[in-house]
Design a protein around this motif. Structure first.
Motif, PDB file in Angstrom:
ATOM      1  N   VAL A 373       0.868  -1.170   0.000  1.00 27.93           N
ATOM      2  CA  VAL A 373       0.000   0.000   0.000  1.00 27.93           C
ATOM      3  C   VAL A 373       0.907   1.223   0.000  1.00 27.93           C
ATOM      4  CG1 VAL A 373      -0.157   0.133   2.523  1.00 27.93           C
ATOM      5  CG2 VAL A 373      -1.988   1.089   1.135  1.00 27.93           C
ATOM      6  N   ALA A 374       0.491   2.288  -0.664  1.00 29.10           N
ATOM      7  CA  ALA A 374       1.318   3.490  -0.787  1.00 29.10           C
ATOM      8  C   ALA A 374       0.679   4.658  -0.061  1.00 29.10           C
ATOM      9  CB  ALA A 374       1.536   3.842  -2.261  1.00 29.10           C
ATOM     10  N   LEU A 375       1.521   5.476   0.571  1.00 34.41           N
ATOM     11  CA  LEU A 375       1.078   6.749   1.120  1.00 34.41           C
ATOM     12  C   LEU A 375       1.535   7.846   0.177  1.00 34.41           C
ATOM     13  CD1 LEU A 375      -0.088   8.477   3.504  1.00 34.41           C
ATOM     14  CD2 LEU A 375       2.286   8.697   4.268  1.00 34.41           C
ATOM     15  N   VAL A 441      -3.805   3.241  -2.484  1.00 33.67           N
ATOM     16  CA  VAL A 441      -3.092   4.468  -2.146  1.00 33.67           C
ATOM     17  C   VAL A 441      -3.880   5.199  -1.064  1.00 33.67           C
ATOM     18  CG1 VAL A 441      -2.299   6.714  -2.997  1.00 33.67           C
ATOM     19  CG2 VAL A 441      -2.099   4.688  -4.452  1.00 33.67           C
ATOM     20  N   ILE A 442      -3.169   5.720  -0.074  1.00 36.83           N
ATOM     21  CA  ILE A 442      -3.773   6.578   0.944  1.00 36.83           C
ATOM     22  C   ILE A 442      -3.239   7.983   0.718  1.00 36.83           C
ATOM     23  CG2 ILE A 442      -3.982   7.034   3.407  1.00 36.83           C
ATOM     24  CD1 ILE A 442      -3.549   4.000   3.813  1.00 36.83           C
ATOM     25  N   GLY A 443      -4.118   8.957   0.530  1.00 34.39           N
ATOM     26  CA  GLY A 443      -3.724  10.333   0.239  1.00 34.39           C
ATOM     27  C   GLY A 443      -4.455  10.812  -1.010  1.00 34.39           C
ATOM     28  N   PRO A 444      -3.992  11.911  -1.609  1.00 32.42           N
ATOM     29  CA  PRO A 444      -2.996  12.880  -1.167  1.00 32.42           C
ATOM     30  C   PRO A 444      -3.486  13.728   0.021  1.00 32.42           C
ATOM     31  CG  PRO A 444      -3.334  12.973  -3.552  1.00 32.42           C
ATOM     32  CD  PRO A 444      -4.473  12.185  -2.966  1.00 32.42           C
ATOM     33  N   THR A 445      -2.631  14.683   0.427  1.00 37.49           N
ATOM     34  CA  THR A 445      -2.959  15.518   1.578  1.00 37.49           C
ATOM     35  C   THR A 445      -3.871  16.677   1.214  1.00 37.49           C
ATOM     36  OG1 THR A 445      -0.784  14.971   2.488  1.00 37.49           O
ATOM     37  CG2 THR A 445      -1.946  16.842   3.480  1.00 37.49           C
ATOM     38  N   VAL A 464      -7.941   4.754  -4.172  1.00 32.70           N
ATOM     39  CA  VAL A 464      -7.277   5.831  -3.452  1.00 32.70           C
ATOM     40  C   VAL A 464      -8.206   6.306  -2.345  1.00 32.70           C
ATOM     41  CG1 VAL A 464      -8.049   7.479  -5.213  1.00 32.70           C
ATOM     42  CG2 VAL A 464      -6.233   8.123  -3.646  1.00 32.70           C
ATOM     43  N   VAL A 465      -7.710   6.288  -1.123  1.00 32.53           N
ATOM     44  CA  VAL A 465      -8.496   6.646   0.061  1.00 32.53           C
ATOM     45  C   VAL A 465      -7.887   7.910   0.652  1.00 32.53           C
ATOM     46  CG1 VAL A 465      -9.275   5.904   2.335  1.00 32.53           C
ATOM     47  CG2 VAL A 465      -9.083   4.238   0.482  1.00 32.53           C
ATOM     48  N   ALA A 650      -5.909   9.145   9.678  1.00 29.86           N
ATOM     49  CA  ALA A 650      -5.089   8.381   8.738  1.00 29.86           C
ATOM     50  C   ALA A 650      -4.955   6.937   9.191  1.00 29.86           C
ATOM     51  CB  ALA A 650      -3.716   9.026   8.607  1.00 29.86           C
ATOM     52  N   TYR A 651      -4.833   6.736  10.497  1.00 31.27           N
ATOM     53  CA  TYR A 651      -4.794   5.383  11.064  1.00 31.27           C
ATOM     54  C   TYR A 651      -6.066   4.616  10.678  1.00 31.27           C
ATOM     55  CZ  TYR A 651      -4.626   1.861  14.865  1.00 31.27           C
ATOM     56  OH  TYR A 651      -4.622   0.706  15.608  1.00 31.27           O
TER      57      TYR A 651
END
Length: 725
Positions: A373-375, A441-445, A464-465, A650-651
């Motif tokens: 998984v990617a941040l 993917v988690i993000g973007p900010t 993407v979350v 984010a957790y």
């Protein structure tokens, strides 16, 4: 396919078990190799059901049913023993994905593929109905795709129309979203071949559009829409519309028989199976079948004698393990399993996700597969505080997932910094989209970076979350927002004005430097407050107005308006200047802002003028939330500080993704499969509940909060409904 688990047998009768294909409430389906070397899918019933005479009788009927249907488009029954200690049946193994998996990973099928799919499945149902049966569970998960055509599987609830075993009044059996109205109503005695036709219509609509014609959501919602609503067939190719509308008629007698469906689909236009690459499926789906076939061919060959006579449920050793000299194979296997249990109970197998070159093992020495998984975050730009908080929250979630002894894989984390640049964000998105190891993917900010990349992720069917993005109107299937849209921040402001402050005259200050965000907040608050008792006045602070005189004039206009409340929708720097100007003008009324001003730099710049300001946010203070107590402790131990804003959210986002990946049968799931599961699961985290509903713009409920500046710090007031009650 997943590795075998410690409690899985090595063999069933003459079949050597190689991998898990799936699991459910009734039992487990394994990939196995027969004594002759051919592959088979072996379904083994769980012991709890095997002890139930009624269930064993139903399973025996399933075996008999499957043996009665003969069609090239139905997976054939190879062998079975419904009277064994653990009842089982074996069918031919089709190394392709289910239709559900293919659509989720590769997108909807083109018209020619849907037409061929429908014709062959209608032919399969002809054989089912010709044997005097009704399948009752025609759905994308029960259709496997092969190079030469589809295969129908699972006759677990197939019955003769007059069979009373599953025709009790009020009993709903099957899969909501693909059930007929008579199934949804529990009218078992009315369920005949026409019920399968309705389900086939739902399946073909899904294949053509990627969406269920009666929507998603809870099972109850799907059943109600099936009975009362017309199907949503937007996106269905025009030549198929009339046929599908007829298949989806509410009355069974108005639906066409399967033989007519086959003739219509076969005769719509010349057969073009050999166009566009020589197959009936698009190239992306064909590649998916090829990958599955390659994986199956790569499995080790197993001698037929290796499991002959082996007691079912005992052999749990993998092919690479050998018993020590002097020990019998059976005794070694039992001791080895016990040692694995003791090891799992004594210590958690913690693994740092971003530490390269290390793979963990499970009790018994099983090497776990790795899923990535990617941040994607802003770690060095203008929003790095939020980005770094999100990184730390995701790292804790990955550690938590990798500490679970019942996990089927290790989760590896990639971290990518876009520095708040949309251009750089696009480069990262293209890189992640091309890296097939990355499953989510988690993000973007930031909103700007999210706008720049969501289309790229959609093309790659990469889920993407987002954690801190407040975009509205983003309808990409792959995009899941775990916080409300920016406009919703108006709700806490209005609640505070009406319930707590009881304001009668409010000045709304639109900060042009914040663009549409500020305009929308002011517009939403103004609309909500428009009544005889609540007067609002709107002021605009131009983007270039940044001197002390500009803010002094604005503050004086607030005093002149005799306002008892002010709402400012700008950022922290201009909010601090306004706070100082209001204090200088003698204003002492209510002062409200949003999370864009909730920044320690506001406190430093405004000084005493910051006291009493109230802020609406989409994040909470985890140190003040009971459900987050263990997270706060873990965060302090790992990073040495209290968790900052957006770390807990984010957790939760990472665990939300992990939940989708660890749903039964989902280990190493394809990207598109994870997209679908993110919409299906109901996740209750430490900060919020994440649940998709078709009528919602996102996944969140009750995720809006209030803070107050007091004593030189920001104090968390709580969920806004509670804080303003």
């Amino acid at each position: 396919m997943e590795p075998l688990r410690g409690a899985d047998p090595a063999g069933i009768a003459g079949y050597r078990l190689l991998r898990r294909l799936g699991a459910g409430g009734m039992g487990v389906v394994y990939l196995a190799r027969s004594g002759s070397g051919s592959l088979a899918a072996v379904k083994v019933i769980r012991a709890a059901h095997a002890d139930d005479p009624g269930f064993r009788a139903r399973f025996r009927r399933e075996v008999e049913t499957a043996g009665r249907v003969t069609s090239p488009w139905v997976v054939p029954l190879l062998d079975a023993d419904p009277d064994a200690e653990s009842p089982w049946l074996a069918t031919a193994f089709v190394p392709g994905p289910s239709l559900a998996e293919a659509v989720e990973e590769c997108g909807p099928l083109p018209y020619r593929s849907v037409r061929f799919l429908g014709a062959r499945l209608a032919e399969a149902l002809e054989a089912v109905h010709g044997a005097g049966l009704v399948h009752r569970d025609v759905k994308p998960g029960n259709v496997l795709l092969a190079v030469d055509g589809p295969r129908m599987i699972d006759f677990g609830i197939a019955r003769m129309p007059e069979d009373t075993a599953l025709t009790a009044s009020g009993m709903v059996v099957g899969s909501p979203g693909f059930l007929s109205p008579e199934q949804a109503r529990g009218r078992g005695r009315e369920i005949g071949p026409a019920s399968d036709v309705f389900s086939l219509g739902c399946l073909l609509a899904f294949a053509a559009t990627g969406e269920r014609p009666f929507g998603r959501g809870s099972a109850a919602e799907a059943l109600v829409r099936t009975v009362h609503d017309e199907p949503d067939l937007d996106g269905v190719p025009a030549p198929l519309l009339l046929l599908l509308r007829n298949c989806l008629a509410k009355e069974p007698g108005s639906r066409p028989p399967v033989a007519d469906i086959r003739r219509v689909l076969d005769g719509t236009e010349p057969d073009d199976r050999n166009s566009e690459g020589g197959g009936w499926l698009p190239e992306s789906s064909t590649r998916l079948i090829a990958r599955r076939s390659t994986a199956a061919l790569a499995l080790p060959a197993v001698e037929a004698t290796e499991v002959s006579g082996a007691p079912p449920g005992i052999d749990t050793v993998h092919d690479s393990e050998e018993p020590p000299k002097g020990a019998t194979r059976r005794r070694f296997l039992v001791l080895g399993s016990a040692a694995g249990v003791l090891a799992a109970g004594a210590t958690a197998a913690w693994w740092t996700a971003d530490r390269p070159g290390r793979a963990s093992t499970r009790g018994g020495g099983t090497r776990l597969p790795r899923t990535v998984v990617a941040l994607h975050a802003d770690l060095t730009g203008g929003h790095k505080a939020a980005g770094l908080a999100q990184e730390n929250g995701v790292r804790l979630a990955v550690d938590h997932l990798n500490s679970r002894t019942d996990r089927g894989f290790d989760l590896a984390l990639q971290v990518h910094d876009d520095a708040g640049s949309p251009t750089r964000a696009r480069r990262i998105a293209r890189q992640l989209a091309a890296d097939k190891r990355v499953r989510a993917v988690i993000g973007p900010t930031t909103d700007a970076c999210a706008e720049a990349v969501v289309a790229e992720y959609q093309k790659a069917l990469l889920p993407v979350v987002s954690v801190s993005v407040g975009l509205e109107g983003v309808t990409y299937r792959t995009y899941a927002a775990t916080r409300p849209p920016d406009r919703n921040l108006a709700a806490p402001l209005v609640a505070y004005l009406v319930r707590t402050a009881r304001a009668r005259r409010t000045v709304l200050i639109d900060d042009a430097a914040e663009g549409d965000f500020s305009w929308n907040i002011c517009a939403s608050v103004g609309d909500a407050m428009r009544s005889g008792r609540h007067a609002t006045t709107r002021r605009t602070l131009a983007a270039e107005d940044d001197t002390a005189d500009d803010f002094r004039a604005l503050a004086e206009s607030v005093v002149d308006a005799e306002a008892d409340a002010v709402v400012f929708a700008g950022g922290h720097a201009r909010a601090a200047k306004l706070a100082v100007a209001l204090r200088g003008a003698g204003y002492s009324g209510v002062r409200l802002a949003t999370e864009r001003a909730l920044d320690p730099r506001f406190l430093a710049s405004a000084g005493n003028a910051a006291e009493g300001w109230v802020f609406a946010t989409a994040f909470l203070d985890p140190t003040r939330v009971t459900a987050a107590k263990s997270f706060v402790t873990a965060y302090r131990e790992r990073f040495g500080t209290a968790p900052p804003w957006y770390s807990a959210e984010a957790y939760d986002a990472a665990l939300f993704v992990g939940r989708a990946m660890t749903t039964p049968g989902a280990s190493g799931a394809a990207r598109g499969t994870i997209v679908g599961r993110l919409r299906d699961i109901d996740y209750r985290g430490i900060t919020k509940r994440l649940r998709y509903t078709s009528s919602s713009t996102g996944y969140t409920v009750k995720a809006l909060y209030l803070f107050r500046a007091s004593g030189g710090r920001f104090r968390f007031l709580g969920q806004y409904e509670d804080a303003t009650a």
